[in-house]
Write an enzyme that holds these catalytic residues in place. Structure first.
Site, PDB file in Angstrom:
ATOM      1  N   HIS A 187       0.846  -1.190   0.000  1.00 29.85           N
ATOM      2  CA  HIS A 187       0.000   0.000   0.000  1.00 29.85           C
ATOM      3  C   HIS A 187       0.883   1.243   0.000  1.00 29.85           C
ATOM      4  O   HIS A 187       1.747   1.405   0.868  1.00 29.85           O
ATOM      5  CB  HIS A 187      -0.949  -0.022   1.194  1.00 29.85           C
ATOM      6  CG  HIS A 187      -2.025  -1.050   1.026  1.00 29.85           C
ATOM      7  ND1 HIS A 187      -2.520  -1.808   2.063  1.00 29.85           N
ATOM      8  CD2 HIS A 187      -2.691  -1.448  -0.093  1.00 29.85           C
ATOM      9  CE1 HIS A 187      -3.457  -2.621   1.586  1.00 29.85           C
ATOM     10  NE2 HIS A 187      -3.573  -2.429   0.288  1.00 29.85           N
ATOM     11  N   GLU A 190       1.914   3.499   3.022  1.00 31.64           N
ATOM     12  CA  GLU A 190       2.375   2.838   4.245  1.00 31.64           C
ATOM     13  C   GLU A 190       3.909   2.803   4.280  1.00 31.64           C
ATOM     14  O   GLU A 190       4.547   1.755   4.327  1.00 31.64           O
ATOM     15  CB  GLU A 190       1.700   1.459   4.344  1.00 31.64           C
ATOM     16  CG  GLU A 190       0.173   1.642   4.427  1.00 31.64           C
ATOM     17  CD  GLU A 190      -0.647   0.358   4.347  1.00 31.64           C
ATOM     18  OE1 GLU A 190      -0.062  -0.736   4.419  1.00 31.64           O
ATOM     19  OE2 GLU A 190      -1.892   0.477   4.214  1.00 31.64           O
ATOM     20  N   HIS A 316       2.344  -3.914   6.784  1.00 29.03           N
ATOM     21  CA  HIS A 316       1.396  -2.822   6.504  1.00 29.03           C
ATOM     22  C   HIS A 316       1.399  -1.862   7.681  1.00 29.03           C
ATOM     23  O   HIS A 316       1.988  -2.123   8.730  1.00 29.03           O
ATOM     24  CB  HIS A 316      -0.026  -3.380   6.314  1.00 29.03           C
ATOM     25  CG  HIS A 316      -0.205  -4.131   5.038  1.00 29.03           C
ATOM     26  ND1 HIS A 316      -0.925  -3.636   3.972  1.00 29.03           N
ATOM     27  CD2 HIS A 316       0.268  -5.336   4.644  1.00 29.03           C
ATOM     28  CE1 HIS A 316      -0.906  -4.509   2.978  1.00 29.03           C
ATOM     29  NE2 HIS A 316      -0.186  -5.550   3.352  1.00 29.03           N
ATOM     30  N   GLU A 389       0.387  -5.251  10.930  1.00 21.64           N
ATOM     31  CA  GLU A 389      -0.036  -3.850  10.851  1.00 21.64           C
ATOM     32  C   GLU A 389       0.769  -3.091  11.892  1.00 21.64           C
ATOM     33  O   GLU A 389       0.589  -3.288  13.095  1.00 21.64           O
ATOM     34  CB  GLU A 389      -1.535  -3.715  11.140  1.00 21.64           C
ATOM     35  CG  GLU A 389      -2.441  -4.410  10.131  1.00 21.64           C
ATOM     36  CD  GLU A 389      -2.689  -3.586   8.869  1.00 21.64           C
ATOM     37  OE1 GLU A 389      -2.146  -2.464   8.752  1.00 21.64           O
ATOM     38  OE2 GLU A 389      -3.428  -4.076   8.010  1.00 21.64           O
TER      39      GLU A 389
HETATM   40  O1  0X9 Z   1      -6.969  -4.136   4.185  1.00 22.55           O
HETATM   41  C1  0X9 Z   1      -5.819  -4.519   4.026  1.00 22.55           C
HETATM   42  O2  0X9 Z   1      -5.352  -4.854   2.942  1.00 22.55           O
HETATM   43  C2  0X9 Z   1      -4.902  -4.593   5.248  1.00 22.55           C
HETATM   44  N1  0X9 Z   1      -5.087  -3.460   6.088  1.00 22.55           N
HETATM   45  S1  0X9 Z   1      -4.555  -1.981   5.583  1.00 22.55           S
HETATM   46  O3  0X9 Z   1      -5.070  -0.989   6.497  1.00 22.55           O
HETATM   47  N2  0X9 Z   1      -2.975  -1.929   5.671  1.00 22.55           N
HETATM   48  O4  0X9 Z   1      -4.979  -1.792   4.243  1.00 22.55           O
HETATM   49  C3  0X9 Z   1      -5.286  -5.819   6.063  1.00 22.55           C
HETATM   50  C4  0X9 Z   1      -5.197  -7.096   5.343  1.00 22.55           C
HETATM   51  C5  0X9 Z   1      -5.510  -8.194   6.262  1.00 22.55           C
HETATM   52  N3  0X9 Z   1      -6.151  -9.255   5.597  1.00 22.55           N
HETATM   53  C6  0X9 Z   1      -5.435 -10.316   5.201  1.00 22.55           C
HETATM   54  N4  0X9 Z   1      -4.185 -10.351   5.447  1.00 22.55           N
HETATM   55  N5  0X9 Z   1      -6.064 -11.278   4.589  1.00 22.55           N
HETATM   56 ZN    ZN Z   2      -1.877  -1.886   3.962  1.00 23.54          ZN
END
Ligand code: 0X9
Ligand code: ZN
Ligand code: CA
Ligand code: CA
Length: 427
Positions: A187, A190, A316, A389
Protein backbone atom coordinates in the site's frame (compact mmCIF):
# COMPACT_ATOMS: atom_id res chain seq x y z
CA UNK A 1 14.48 21.57 15.19
CA UNK A 2 12.33 19.55 12.86
CA UNK A 3 10.87 17.59 15.75
CA UNK A 4 9.61 20.74 17.50
CA UNK A 5 8.01 21.90 14.26
CA UNK A 6 6.40 18.51 13.95
CA UNK A 7 5.02 18.83 17.45
CA UNK A 8 3.46 22.16 16.57
CA UNK A 9 1.85 20.61 13.51
CA UNK A 10 0.45 17.74 15.54
CA UNK A 11 -1.08 20.06 18.10
CA UNK A 12 -2.66 22.14 15.36
CA UNK A 13 -4.17 19.00 13.88
CA UNK A 14 -5.48 17.87 17.26
CA UNK A 15 -7.18 21.22 17.79
CA UNK A 16 -9.57 20.62 14.91
CA UNK A 17 -10.66 17.15 16.05
CA UNK A 18 -13.97 16.19 17.54
CA UNK A 19 -16.46 18.31 15.72
CA UNK A 20 -19.85 18.50 17.41
CA UNK A 21 -21.86 15.49 16.34
CA UNK A 22 -24.58 17.74 14.92
CA UNK A 23 -22.10 18.96 12.29
CA UNK A 24 -20.57 15.59 11.75
CA UNK A 25 -21.91 15.08 8.25
CA UNK A 26 -20.50 18.39 7.10
CA UNK A 27 -16.96 18.53 5.82
CA UNK A 28 -14.65 20.34 8.20
CA UNK A 29 -12.72 21.68 5.23
CA UNK A 30 -15.16 24.47 4.67
CA UNK A 31 -14.33 25.88 8.13
CA UNK A 32 -10.60 25.66 7.66
CA UNK A 33 -8.86 28.45 5.75
CA UNK A 34 -5.67 26.38 5.53
CA UNK A 35 -7.44 23.61 3.64
CA UNK A 36 -6.53 23.81 -0.02
CA UNK A 37 -7.45 20.79 -2.11
CA UNK A 38 -4.73 18.15 -2.24
CA UNK A 39 -6.53 15.79 -4.55
CA UNK A 40 -9.40 17.81 -5.94
CA UNK A 41 -11.91 14.97 -6.04
CA UNK A 42 -11.24 13.78 -2.49
CA UNK A 43 -14.19 14.85 -0.37
CA UNK A 44 -13.78 12.35 2.41
CA UNK A 45 -13.58 12.69 6.17
CA UNK A 46 -12.41 10.37 8.93
CA UNK A 47 -14.88 9.20 11.56
CA UNK A 48 -14.68 7.00 14.60
CA UNK A 49 -17.36 4.34 14.84
CA UNK A 50 -17.82 2.66 18.25
CA UNK A 51 -19.09 -0.85 18.96
CA UNK A 52 -18.09 -2.51 15.71
CA UNK A 53 -17.24 -6.16 15.15
CA UNK A 54 -15.68 -8.00 12.21
CA UNK A 55 -19.04 -8.42 10.46
CA UNK A 56 -20.10 -4.80 10.80
CA UNK A 57 -16.64 -3.65 9.66
CA UNK A 58 -16.97 -5.84 6.58
CA UNK A 59 -20.35 -4.16 5.99
CA UNK A 60 -18.76 -0.71 6.35
CA UNK A 61 -16.18 -1.62 3.71
CA UNK A 62 -18.91 -3.00 1.44
CA UNK A 63 -20.74 0.34 1.63
CA UNK A 64 -17.82 2.04 -0.13
CA UNK A 65 -16.42 3.63 3.01
CA UNK A 66 -13.12 2.26 4.25
CA UNK A 67 -11.99 1.04 7.66
CA UNK A 68 -8.58 2.63 8.26
CA UNK A 69 -7.83 1.15 11.66
CA UNK A 70 -9.42 -0.66 14.56
CA UNK A 71 -8.69 -0.28 18.28
CA UNK A 72 -10.74 -2.54 20.50
CA UNK A 73 -14.26 -2.26 19.07
CA UNK A 74 -13.80 1.28 17.74
CA UNK A 75 -13.14 1.57 14.02
CA UNK A 76 -11.68 4.60 12.28
CA UNK A 77 -13.45 5.00 8.94
CA UNK A 78 -12.85 7.19 5.89
CA UNK A 79 -16.07 8.11 4.08
CA UNK A 80 -17.64 10.67 1.78
CA UNK A 81 -20.52 12.69 3.25
CA UNK A 82 -22.95 10.50 1.29
CA UNK A 83 -21.39 7.28 2.56
CA UNK A 84 -21.42 8.63 6.12
CA UNK A 85 -25.10 9.53 5.84
CA UNK A 86 -25.87 6.07 4.50
CA UNK A 87 -23.99 4.37 7.33
CA UNK A 88 -25.91 6.46 9.87
CA UNK A 89 -29.16 5.45 8.21
CA UNK A 90 -28.02 1.85 8.63
CA UNK A 91 -27.64 2.47 12.38
CA UNK A 92 -23.93 3.17 12.76
CA UNK A 93 -22.81 5.93 15.11
CA UNK A 94 -20.25 8.11 13.32
CA UNK A 95 -18.27 10.81 15.05
CA UNK A 96 -16.35 13.09 12.70
CA UNK A 97 -12.65 13.39 13.51
CA UNK A 98 -10.92 15.06 10.63
CA UNK A 99 -11.35 16.17 7.06
CA UNK A 100 -8.87 14.15 5.00
CA UNK A 101 -7.77 16.97 2.71
CA UNK A 102 -7.10 19.38 5.56
CA UNK A 103 -5.39 16.65 7.62
CA UNK A 104 -3.05 15.92 4.71
CA UNK A 105 -2.58 19.66 4.26
CA UNK A 106 -1.40 20.00 7.85
CA UNK A 107 1.04 17.13 7.40
CA UNK A 108 2.35 18.92 4.34
CA UNK A 109 3.10 22.25 5.98
CA UNK A 110 6.85 21.72 5.93
CA UNK A 111 6.86 20.43 2.40
CA UNK A 112 8.94 21.99 -0.34
CA UNK A 113 6.34 22.79 -2.94
CA UNK A 114 6.66 21.90 -6.57
CA UNK A 115 6.41 19.01 -8.95
CA UNK A 116 9.35 16.89 -9.96
CA UNK A 117 10.26 16.16 -6.34
CA UNK A 118 10.64 12.52 -5.34
CA UNK A 119 12.09 13.10 -1.89
CA UNK A 120 10.21 13.08 1.39
CA UNK A 121 9.54 16.44 3.05
CA UNK A 122 12.45 18.07 4.92
CA UNK A 123 11.00 17.03 8.29
CA UNK A 124 10.65 13.39 7.12
CA UNK A 125 14.10 12.90 5.60
CA UNK A 126 14.56 9.76 7.69
CA UNK A 127 12.26 8.01 5.22
CA UNK A 128 13.83 6.57 2.07
CA UNK A 129 12.29 7.39 -1.29
CA UNK A 130 12.48 4.77 -4.05
CA UNK A 131 15.84 5.97 -5.39
CA UNK A 132 17.27 5.91 -1.87
CA UNK A 133 15.90 2.38 -1.29
CA UNK A 134 17.81 1.22 -4.34
CA UNK A 135 20.93 2.93 -2.99
CA UNK A 136 20.57 1.04 0.31
CA UNK A 137 20.27 -2.26 -1.58
CA UNK A 138 23.25 -1.43 -3.80
CA UNK A 139 25.34 -0.50 -0.77
CA UNK A 140 24.41 -3.74 1.02
CA UNK A 141 25.65 -5.64 -2.01
CA UNK A 142 28.78 -3.48 -2.36
CA UNK A 143 29.66 -3.91 1.32
CA UNK A 144 28.60 -7.56 1.70
CA UNK A 145 28.70 -9.16 -1.75
CA UNK A 146 29.31 -12.60 -0.24
CA UNK A 147 25.94 -12.60 1.54
CA UNK A 148 23.76 -10.08 -0.37
CA UNK A 149 22.52 -10.15 -3.98
CA UNK A 150 20.06 -7.81 -5.68
CA UNK A 151 17.69 -8.65 -8.50
CA UNK A 152 14.20 -7.73 -9.72
CA UNK A 153 10.93 -9.63 -9.42
CA UNK A 154 9.60 -7.80 -12.47
CA UNK A 155 8.14 -4.50 -13.59
CA UNK A 156 5.51 -2.25 -12.08
CA UNK A 157 2.68 -0.88 -14.23
CA UNK A 158 4.76 2.20 -15.06
CA UNK A 159 7.76 0.02 -15.91
CA UNK A 160 9.89 0.29 -12.80
CA UNK A 161 11.84 -2.73 -11.61
CA UNK A 162 10.58 -4.06 -8.27
CA UNK A 163 13.85 -4.80 -6.47
CA UNK A 164 14.46 -7.83 -4.27
CA UNK A 165 17.46 -8.56 -2.10
CA UNK A 166 18.58 -12.06 -1.18
CA UNK A 167 20.62 -12.47 2.00
CA UNK A 168 22.31 -15.80 2.77
CA UNK A 169 25.72 -17.31 3.31
CA UNK A 170 27.10 -18.30 -0.08
CA UNK A 171 24.43 -16.08 -1.60
CA UNK A 172 25.15 -16.89 -5.24
CA UNK A 173 24.20 -20.54 -4.73
CA UNK A 174 20.67 -21.87 -4.38
CA UNK A 175 21.30 -23.98 -1.32
CA UNK A 176 18.91 -26.38 0.41
CA UNK A 177 18.04 -23.95 3.20
CA UNK A 178 14.61 -22.78 4.35
CA UNK A 179 13.69 -19.57 2.58
CA UNK A 180 11.82 -16.66 4.14
CA UNK A 181 10.19 -13.68 2.41
CA UNK A 182 9.62 -10.20 3.84
CA UNK A 183 7.59 -7.79 1.71
CA UNK A 184 6.74 -4.17 2.36
CA UNK A 185 4.85 -1.17 0.96
CA UNK A 186 2.11 -2.97 -0.99
CA UNK A 187 0.00 0.00 0.00
CA UNK A 188 1.56 3.20 -1.29
CA UNK A 189 1.08 5.43 1.75
CA UNK A 190 2.38 2.84 4.25
CA UNK A 191 5.93 4.17 4.08
CA UNK A 192 6.97 3.03 7.56
CA UNK A 193 6.90 -0.53 6.21
CA UNK A 194 9.63 0.23 3.68
CA UNK A 195 11.80 1.28 6.59
CA UNK A 196 10.96 -2.05 8.25
CA UNK A 197 12.31 -3.99 5.29
CA UNK A 198 15.40 -1.77 5.17
CA UNK A 199 16.03 -2.47 8.85
CA UNK A 200 15.86 -6.22 8.20
CA UNK A 201 18.39 -5.78 5.41
CA UNK A 202 20.79 -3.69 7.47
CA UNK A 203 20.51 -5.89 10.53
CA UNK A 204 21.31 -9.13 8.71
CA UNK A 205 24.08 -7.69 6.54
CA UNK A 206 25.87 -5.26 8.85
CA UNK A 207 25.54 -7.63 11.81
CA UNK A 208 26.92 -10.68 10.02
CA UNK A 209 30.61 -10.17 10.76
CA UNK A 210 30.23 -9.35 14.45
CA UNK A 211 27.03 -10.96 15.79
CA UNK A 212 27.14 -14.79 16.03
CA UNK A 213 23.32 -15.04 16.29
CA UNK A 214 22.91 -13.06 13.06
CA UNK A 215 25.56 -15.15 11.33
CA UNK A 216 23.82 -18.33 12.41
CA UNK A 217 20.52 -17.17 10.87
CA UNK A 218 22.06 -15.87 7.65
CA UNK A 219 24.07 -19.06 7.15
CA UNK A 220 21.09 -21.36 7.71
CA UNK A 221 18.38 -19.48 5.78
CA UNK A 222 17.83 -17.77 2.45
CA UNK A 223 16.16 -14.45 3.21
CA UNK A 224 14.33 -12.54 0.46
CA UNK A 225 13.32 -8.92 1.02
CA UNK A 226 11.08 -6.74 -1.18
CA UNK A 227 11.13 -3.25 0.38
CA UNK A 228 8.79 -1.60 -2.14
CA UNK A 229 6.13 -3.92 -3.58
CA UNK A 230 4.26 -0.99 -5.20
CA UNK A 231 6.86 1.53 -6.39
CA UNK A 232 4.54 3.54 -8.67
CA UNK A 233 2.04 4.18 -5.91
CA UNK A 234 4.72 4.84 -3.30
CA UNK A 235 6.44 7.41 -5.51
CA UNK A 236 3.13 9.02 -6.48
CA UNK A 237 2.19 9.42 -2.82
CA UNK A 238 5.21 11.63 -2.20
CA UNK A 239 6.23 13.12 -5.55
CA UNK A 240 3.77 15.96 -6.07
CA UNK A 241 5.21 17.96 -3.22
CA UNK A 242 2.41 16.81 -0.90
CA UNK A 243 1.42 13.52 0.68
CA UNK A 244 -1.55 12.20 -1.29
CA UNK A 245 -2.94 9.59 1.09
CA UNK A 246 -2.69 7.14 -1.85
CA UNK A 247 -3.17 3.39 -1.31
CA UNK A 248 -3.36 1.57 -4.64
CA UNK A 249 -1.09 1.05 -7.64
CA UNK A 250 -1.19 3.50 -10.58
CA UNK A 251 -2.96 1.40 -13.19
CA UNK A 252 -5.96 3.41 -14.39
CA UNK A 253 -7.60 4.81 -11.28
CA UNK A 254 -5.64 2.25 -9.27
CA UNK A 255 -6.00 -1.37 -8.18
CA UNK A 256 -5.68 -2.36 -4.53
CA UNK A 257 -2.88 -4.86 -4.99
CA UNK A 258 -3.90 -6.55 -1.72
CA UNK A 259 -7.25 -7.47 -3.30
CA UNK A 260 -5.77 -8.66 -6.60
CA UNK A 261 -4.05 -11.91 -5.53
CA UNK A 262 -5.37 -15.00 -7.24
CA UNK A 263 -6.70 -17.12 -4.37
CA UNK A 264 -10.49 -16.84 -4.05
CA UNK A 265 -10.20 -13.46 -5.77
CA UNK A 266 -13.37 -11.41 -5.35
CA UNK A 267 -15.15 -14.33 -3.74
CA UNK A 268 -16.64 -13.03 -0.59
CA UNK A 269 -17.50 -9.36 -0.28
CA UNK A 270 -13.99 -8.44 0.84
CA UNK A 271 -13.14 -6.18 -2.10
CA UNK A 272 -14.81 -3.77 -4.52
CA UNK A 273 -15.66 -3.99 -8.22
CA UNK A 274 -15.75 -0.20 -8.46
CA UNK A 275 -12.50 1.13 -10.00
CA UNK A 276 -12.66 4.29 -7.89
CA UNK A 277 -12.86 2.34 -4.64
CA UNK A 278 -9.77 2.13 -2.45
CA UNK A 279 -10.30 -1.64 -2.30
CA UNK A 280 -10.80 -2.16 -6.06
CA UNK A 281 -9.88 -5.75 -6.86
CA UNK A 282 -8.93 -5.16 -10.52
CA UNK A 283 -10.42 -6.74 -13.63
CA UNK A 284 -9.10 -10.26 -12.99
CA UNK A 285 -6.81 -12.12 -10.58
CA UNK A 286 -3.31 -10.66 -11.00
CA UNK A 287 -4.47 -7.99 -13.45
CA UNK A 288 -2.11 -5.70 -11.52
CA UNK A 289 1.53 -6.22 -12.59
CA UNK A 290 2.99 -5.76 -9.10
CA UNK A 291 1.33 -8.66 -7.22
CA UNK A 292 1.59 -10.67 -10.42
CA UNK A 293 5.37 -10.20 -10.50
CA UNK A 294 5.78 -11.08 -6.83
CA UNK A 295 3.55 -14.14 -7.26
CA UNK A 296 5.58 -15.36 -10.25
CA UNK A 297 8.71 -14.97 -8.13
CA UNK A 298 7.17 -17.06 -5.35
CA UNK A 299 6.02 -19.64 -7.91
CA UNK A 300 9.63 -19.77 -9.16
CA UNK A 301 10.78 -20.86 -5.72
CA UNK A 302 9.17 -24.26 -6.21
CA UNK A 303 12.28 -26.39 -6.71
CA UNK A 304 12.02 -30.11 -7.30
CA UNK A 305 8.30 -29.90 -6.58
CA UNK A 306 8.77 -28.26 -3.15
CA UNK A 307 8.12 -24.62 -2.30
CA UNK A 308 11.36 -23.33 -0.76
CA UNK A 309 9.78 -20.30 0.93
CA UNK A 310 8.44 -21.49 4.26
CA UNK A 311 7.41 -18.25 5.95
CA UNK A 312 6.45 -14.69 5.03
CA UNK A 313 5.50 -11.38 6.56
CA UNK A 314 3.80 -8.66 4.52
CA UNK A 315 4.20 -5.40 6.45
CA UNK A 316 1.40 -2.82 6.50
CA UNK A 317 0.34 0.13 8.64
CA UNK A 318 -1.48 0.70 10.92
CA UNK A 319 -3.29 -0.68 14.03
CA UNK A 320 -0.52 -2.76 15.66
CA UNK A 321 -1.86 -6.18 14.71
CA UNK A 322 -0.43 -9.59 13.82
CA UNK A 323 -2.83 -11.18 11.31
CA UNK A 324 -2.98 -14.66 9.81
CA UNK A 325 -5.15 -16.32 7.12
CA UNK A 326 -7.74 -16.77 6.05
CA UNK A 327 -9.06 -13.31 5.33
CA UNK A 328 -11.84 -14.41 2.99
CA UNK A 329 -13.81 -16.36 5.61
CA UNK A 330 -14.67 -15.95 9.27
CA UNK A 331 -14.11 -19.67 9.76
CA UNK A 332 -10.87 -20.82 11.32
CA UNK A 333 -10.88 -24.09 9.43
CA UNK A 334 -11.62 -24.07 5.70
CA UNK A 335 -10.45 -25.62 2.43
CA UNK A 336 -6.68 -25.97 2.72
CA UNK A 337 -6.59 -25.04 6.44
CA UNK A 338 -6.85 -27.78 9.02
CA UNK A 339 -7.38 -27.18 12.72
CA UNK A 340 -3.75 -28.10 13.39
CA UNK A 341 -2.54 -25.67 10.74
CA UNK A 342 -4.76 -22.90 12.10
CA UNK A 343 -3.52 -23.58 15.60
CA UNK A 344 0.08 -23.28 14.40
CA UNK A 345 -0.69 -19.88 12.85
CA UNK A 346 -2.33 -18.76 16.09
CA UNK A 347 0.51 -20.08 18.24
CA UNK A 348 3.29 -18.43 16.24
CA UNK A 349 1.27 -15.25 15.68
CA UNK A 350 0.60 -14.98 19.39
CA UNK A 351 4.24 -15.64 20.23
CA UNK A 352 5.39 -12.91 17.83
CA UNK A 353 2.78 -10.50 19.18
CA UNK A 354 4.04 -11.01 22.72
CA UNK A 355 7.38 -9.56 21.62
CA UNK A 356 6.05 -6.41 19.94
CA UNK A 357 2.89 -5.73 21.92
CA UNK A 358 0.62 -6.02 18.88
CA UNK A 359 -2.76 -7.76 18.99
CA UNK A 360 -2.78 -11.21 17.37
CA UNK A 361 -5.86 -12.38 15.43
CA UNK A 362 -7.11 -14.06 12.28
CA UNK A 363 -7.23 -11.41 9.56
CA UNK A 364 -11.00 -11.74 9.07
CA UNK A 365 -11.38 -10.73 12.73
CA UNK A 366 -10.44 -7.27 11.42
CA UNK A 367 -12.77 -7.46 8.39
CA UNK A 368 -13.17 -9.80 5.45
CA UNK A 369 -10.67 -9.40 2.63
CA UNK A 370 -10.55 -11.46 -0.54
CA UNK A 371 -7.61 -11.55 -2.92
CA UNK A 372 -5.12 -10.69 -0.17
CA UNK A 373 -1.53 -11.79 -0.25
CA UNK A 374 -1.69 -14.05 2.82
CA UNK A 375 -4.57 -16.15 1.51
CA UNK A 376 -2.68 -16.77 -1.73
CA UNK A 377 0.63 -17.54 -0.02
CA UNK A 378 -1.01 -20.09 2.24
CA UNK A 379 -3.81 -21.30 -0.05
CA UNK A 380 -1.54 -21.94 -3.02
CA UNK A 381 1.89 -22.57 -1.46
CA UNK A 382 1.35 -23.43 2.22
CA UNK A 383 3.67 -20.57 3.18
CA UNK A 384 3.30 -19.50 6.80
CA UNK A 385 2.20 -16.00 5.83
CA UNK A 386 1.37 -13.14 8.20
CA UNK A 387 0.38 -9.51 7.85
CA UNK A 388 1.82 -7.12 10.42
CA UNK A 389 -0.04 -3.85 10.85
CA UNK A 390 2.60 -1.57 12.33
CA UNK A 391 2.50 1.62 14.42
CA UNK A 392 0.42 3.54 15.36
CA UNK A 393 -2.34 1.66 17.16
CA UNK A 394 -4.96 4.22 16.15
CA UNK A 395 -5.34 7.47 14.26
CA UNK A 396 -6.85 9.10 11.21
CA UNK A 397 -5.20 9.62 7.82
CA UNK A 398 -2.18 10.96 9.73
CA UNK A 399 -1.67 7.41 11.06
CA UNK A 400 -0.04 6.64 7.72
CA UNK A 401 2.50 9.43 8.17
CA UNK A 402 4.22 9.09 11.54
CA UNK A 403 7.17 11.46 11.90
CA UNK A 404 10.53 10.00 10.95
CA UNK A 405 11.62 10.21 14.61
CA UNK A 406 9.65 6.99 15.29
CA UNK A 407 11.27 4.89 12.53
CA UNK A 408 14.04 3.38 14.62
CA UNK A 409 11.87 2.57 17.62
CA UNK A 410 8.97 1.14 15.62
CA UNK A 411 11.07 -1.01 13.29
CA UNK A 412 13.36 -2.26 16.07
CA UNK A 413 10.16 -3.26 17.85
CA UNK A 414 9.74 -6.09 15.33
CA UNK A 415 13.26 -7.53 15.52
CA UNK A 416 12.31 -10.34 17.89
CA UNK A 417 9.20 -11.24 15.88
CA UNK A 418 11.25 -11.39 12.68
CA UNK A 419 13.69 -13.71 14.45
CA UNK A 420 10.84 -15.97 15.57
CA UNK A 421 9.54 -16.27 12.01
CA UNK A 422 13.03 -17.09 10.73
CA UNK A 423 13.29 -19.80 13.38
CA UNK A 424 9.85 -21.23 12.55
CA UNK A 425 10.78 -21.47 8.87
CA UNK A 426 13.06 -24.31 9.88
CA UNK A 427 10.51 -26.12 12.04
O1 0X9 B 1 -6.97 -4.14 4.19
C1 0X9 B 1 -5.82 -4.52 4.03
O2 0X9 B 1 -5.35 -4.85 2.94
C2 0X9 B 1 -4.90 -4.59 5.25
N1 0X9 B 1 -5.09 -3.46 6.09
S1 0X9 B 1 -4.56 -1.98 5.58
O3 0X9 B 1 -5.07 -0.99 6.50
N2 0X9 B 1 -2.97 -1.93 5.67
O4 0X9 B 1 -4.98 -1.79 4.24
C3 0X9 B 1 -5.29 -5.82 6.06
C4 0X9 B 1 -5.20 -7.10 5.34
C5 0X9 B 1 -5.51 -8.19 6.26
N3 0X9 B 1 -6.15 -9.25 5.60
C6 0X9 B 1 -5.44 -10.32 5.20
N4 0X9 B 1 -4.18 -10.35 5.45
N5 0X9 B 1 -6.06 -11.28 4.59
ZN1 ZN C 1 -1.88 -1.89 3.96
CA1 CA D 1 23.01 -20.01 1.73
CA1 CA E 1 17.45 -22.48 -1.67
Amino acid sequence: MFSSRRTAVTIAAAACLLLPVAQAGVSAATDDPAAAPVTAARGTAVYTVPDTDSRSRTAINSSGAQVLSVTGNTATVEATPEQAERLRADGFVLQAQQDVVSALQKLNLDREAGPGTTAFPPNDQGYHDFAEVNQVLDKAVADHGDIAAKSSVGKSFEGRDIPILKISGNVAADEAEPEVLFSCNQHAREHLTTEMCLRIINRFTDGYATDPAIKEVVDSREIWIVPVSNPDGSIYDVASGRYQGWRKNRQGSGTDTNRNWGYKWGCCGGSSGNPTSDTYRGTAPFSAPEPSALARFVDSRVVGGAQQIKAHIDFHTFSELVLWPYGYTYNDVAEGMTRAEYDRFARIGTEMARTNGYTPQQSSDLYVTDGSVNDWMWGKHKILSFTFEMYPSSGGIDGFYPPDEVIERETQRNDAAVDILLREAGA
